[in-house]
Design a protein around this motif. Structure first.
Motif, PDB file in Angstrom:
ATOM      1  N   TYR A   1      35.739  42.342  48.611  1.00 58.13           N
ATOM      2  CA  TYR A   1      35.289  40.987  48.288  1.00 58.13           C
ATOM      3  C   TYR A   1      34.033  40.624  49.073  1.00 58.13           C
ATOM      4  CZ  TYR A   1      35.498  35.883  47.760  1.00 58.13           C
ATOM      5  OH  TYR A   1      35.194  34.574  47.494  1.00 58.13           O
TER       6      TYR A   1
ATOM      7  N   ARG B   1      32.149  38.784  41.861  1.00 58.45           N
ATOM      8  CA  ARG B   1      33.479  38.265  42.206  1.00 58.45           C
ATOM      9  C   ARG B   1      34.128  37.620  40.980  1.00 58.45           C
ATOM     10  NH1 ARG B   1      31.709  35.500  48.018  1.00 58.45           N
ATOM     11  NH2 ARG B   1      31.510  37.486  49.172  1.00 58.45           N
ATOM     12  N   GLN B   2      33.336  36.874  40.212  1.00 53.49           N
ATOM     13  CA  GLN B   2      33.855  36.268  38.982  1.00 53.49           C
ATOM     14  C   GLN B   2      34.283  37.338  37.991  1.00 53.49           C
ATOM     15  OE1 GLN B   2      30.494  33.895  37.801  1.00 53.49           O
ATOM     16  NE2 GLN B   2      31.052  32.162  39.115  1.00 53.49           N
TER      17      GLN B   2
ATOM     18  N   ILE C   1      37.622  38.901  39.091  1.00 52.57           N
ATOM     19  CA  ILE C   1      38.752  38.009  38.807  1.00 52.57           C
ATOM     20  C   ILE C   1      39.077  38.029  37.323  1.00 52.57           C
ATOM     21  CG2 ILE C   1      39.487  35.596  38.795  1.00 52.57           C
ATOM     22  CD1 ILE C   1      37.809  35.230  41.356  1.00 52.57           C
TER      23      ILE C   1
ATOM     24  N   LEU D   1      42.705  39.595  36.641  1.00 52.67           N
ATOM     25  CA  LEU D   1      43.697  38.537  36.528  1.00 52.67           C
ATOM     26  C   LEU D   1      43.760  37.903  35.146  1.00 52.67           C
ATOM     27  CD1 LEU D   1      45.833  36.837  37.873  1.00 52.67           C
ATOM     28  CD2 LEU D   1      44.052  35.312  38.733  1.00 52.67           C
TER      29      LEU D   1
ATOM     30  N   GLY E   1      44.160  40.088  41.632  1.00 53.08           N
ATOM     31  CA  GLY E   1      43.358  38.995  41.104  1.00 53.08           C
ATOM     32  C   GLY E   1      43.693  37.666  41.747  1.00 53.08           C
TER      33      GLY E   1
ATOM     34  N   PHE F   1      41.870  37.462  45.047  1.00 50.80           N
ATOM     35  CA  PHE F   1      40.445  37.195  44.865  1.00 50.80           C
ATOM     36  C   PHE F   1      40.212  35.775  44.365  1.00 50.80           C
ATOM     37  CE2 PHE F   1      40.096  41.685  45.377  1.00 50.80           C
ATOM     38  CZ  PHE F   1      38.795  41.924  45.767  1.00 50.80           C
ATOM     39  N   LEU F   2      41.070  35.303  43.465  1.00 50.46           N
ATOM     40  CA  LEU F   2      40.919  33.942  42.958  1.00 50.46           C
ATOM     41  C   LEU F   2      41.096  32.925  44.078  1.00 50.46           C
ATOM     42  CD1 LEU F   2      40.615  31.906  40.647  1.00 50.46           C
ATOM     43  CD2 LEU F   2      43.094  32.100  40.262  1.00 50.46           C
TER      44      LEU F   2
ATOM     45  N   TYR G   1      38.096  33.027  46.285  1.00 47.03           N
ATOM     46  CA  TYR G   1      36.940  32.497  45.563  1.00 47.03           C
ATOM     47  C   TYR G   1      36.959  30.967  45.579  1.00 47.03           C
ATOM     48  CZ  TYR G   1      33.653  31.642  41.728  1.00 47.03           C
ATOM     49  OH  TYR G   1      32.604  31.186  40.969  1.00 47.03           O
TER      50      TYR G   1
ATOM     51  N   THR H   1      45.889  27.044  39.236  1.00 46.07           N
ATOM     52  CA  THR H   1      44.498  26.984  39.694  1.00 46.07           C
ATOM     53  C   THR H   1      44.039  25.538  39.820  1.00 46.07           C
ATOM     54  OG1 THR H   1      44.017  29.092  38.594  1.00 46.07           O
ATOM     55  CG2 THR H   1      42.139  27.701  39.186  1.00 46.07           C
TER      56      THR H   1
END
Length: 284
Positions: free
Chosen positions: A76, A84-85, A88, A92, A126, A129-130, A133, A190
Motif C-alpha cells: 500500500y 490504490r483505488q 480496492i 474487493l 480489499g 486497503f479500503l 484508504y 463504507t
C-alpha cells in the motif's frame, strides 16, 4: 477429522450395545452439513447434531490477516492513490459483485463463491486497503464525506430489496444478503465508516470515562463475536426468564430482546475472561 471419526465410532458402538435402531451423524460445522446435504440426500431423515462452530471460520481469516498485513501495508505504501483505488476495485468490489451474482440475477439463495475457510479470501485484503484508504483520504476529500449518507441509503436499500425479492420467490426469509462480503453491506459499512470518521473531532472530545468505556468494549468485540453463537447454540431458539419467553424466530420485538440478551451475556462473559492472563489474548 480423526477425532470426529473416533467419537462417531464410540457412539455407534454404544448404540449397538444398547440395540438401538437410531442413527446419529456428527458433522464438522455448517460446511460438513452442506456436504452431507448435497452428497447424501438419503441421510436427510437422520438426526444431525450441529455444534456452535458457525462463526469460527473467521479465525482462519485472522491468521491470514495478521500474517500478511505487514506485506499488504508495505504494498500500500508504494502505490499512489490511483493504483490504490484500482487495487480496492479488483480485490474487493469485483469479488463482492461476483458473490452477489446469483443473489441478484437468480435469487436462488446460493453464493457464487465459498472461498473463506482455510484459504485466504482476497476480499479481506480489499477490506484492509479500503479501511486504510478511507483513513488517509476521508478527512480532506469532500466527495468522500458527502458520499456517506448516499452509501448508507443505497447499501441498506439494496439489502432490503434483495431480501424482499427472495421472500417473494421462496416464501421464506433469509439472512444471506447481510454477509460482510455482499455488495449491500459493503456499501452500507463504507458509508457508516465515513460518517463516523467525519465525526472524529466530536468523538475525541467525549468525556474521558465514556471514551475509555467505548475503547474497552471495542477491544473485546472479537471475543463477543466468537462467543455469541455458542450461547445461541446453548440456549436454543427460545429463552424463558421468570415465565417470560423470548425467541429469535418469533415476533420482531421478541427477536430483538433475544438478541440483546445473548449480546449482554456474551459481553459480560468476555469481560470476565479478559482479566485472565492466559485467555485475554483470545478474547481481545
Amino acid at each position: 477429522q480423526a477425532i470426529l471419526d473416533t467419537i462417531q465410532l464410540e457412539i455407534n458402538q454404544a448404540v449397538l450395545r444398547a440395540k438401538d435402531h437410531r442413527r446419529l451423524i456428527l458433522a464438522p460445522g455448517n460446511y460438513g452439513l452442506d456436504y452431507l446435504h448435497e452428497t447424501y440426500p438419503q441421510f436427510a431423515a437422520i438426526p444431525v447434531k450441529r455444534g456452535p462452530s458457525d462463526p469460527l471460520w473467521y479465525a482462519y481469516q485472522l491468521v491470514w490477516i495478521y500474517s500478511l498485513a505487514p506485506f499488504f501495508f508495505k504494498l500500500y505504501s508504494v502505490l499512489d492513490r490511483t493504483w490504490r483505488q484500482r487495487l480496492i476495485l479488483v480485490s474487493l468490489l469485483i469479488p463482492c459483485l461476483l458473490s452477489c451474482y446469483d443473489q441478484v440475477f437468480d435469487l436462488g439463495g446460493q453464493a457464487y463463491s465459498h472461498s473463506f475457510v482455510q484459504i485466504f479470501y482476497i476480499g479481506f485484503m480489499g477490506f484492509l486497503f479500503l479501511g486504510r484508504y478511507l483513513y488517509d483520504y476521508a478527512p480532506a476529500d469532500n466527495r468522500l464525506k458527502k458520499a456517506a449518507l448516499p452509501l448508507i441509503v443505497l447499501g441498506f436499500g439494496l439489502t432490503m430489496l434483495l431480501s424482499w425479492l427472495y421472500l417473494v420467490k421462496h416464501g421464506k426469509v433469509t439472512h444471506q444478503y447481510f454477509s460482510e462480503l455482499s455488495i449491500g453491506p459493503l456499501l452500507y459499512g463504507t458509508g457508516v465508516f465515513i460518517l463516523f470518521y467525519r465525526g472524529k473531532p466530536a468523538f475525541q472530545n467525549m468525556p474521558e470515562k465514556l471514551r475509555h468505556a467505548v475503547s474497552w468494549l471495542a477491544e473485546r468485540a472479537i471475543g463477543i463475536y466468537f462467543l455469541h453463537h455458542a450461547l445461541i447454540w446453548y440456549f436454543g431458539t427460545s429463552i424463558t426468564i421468570f415465565g417470560f419467553t423470548i425467541s429469535r424466530t418469533g415476533a420482531w420485538w421478541s427477536a430483538i430482546l433475544y438478541t440483546m440478551f445473548i449480546w449482554c451475556i456474551a459481553a459480560m462473559t468476555v469481560s470476565l475472561l479478559s482479566y485472565l492472563p492466559g485467555i485475554r489474548k483470545l478474547v481481545t
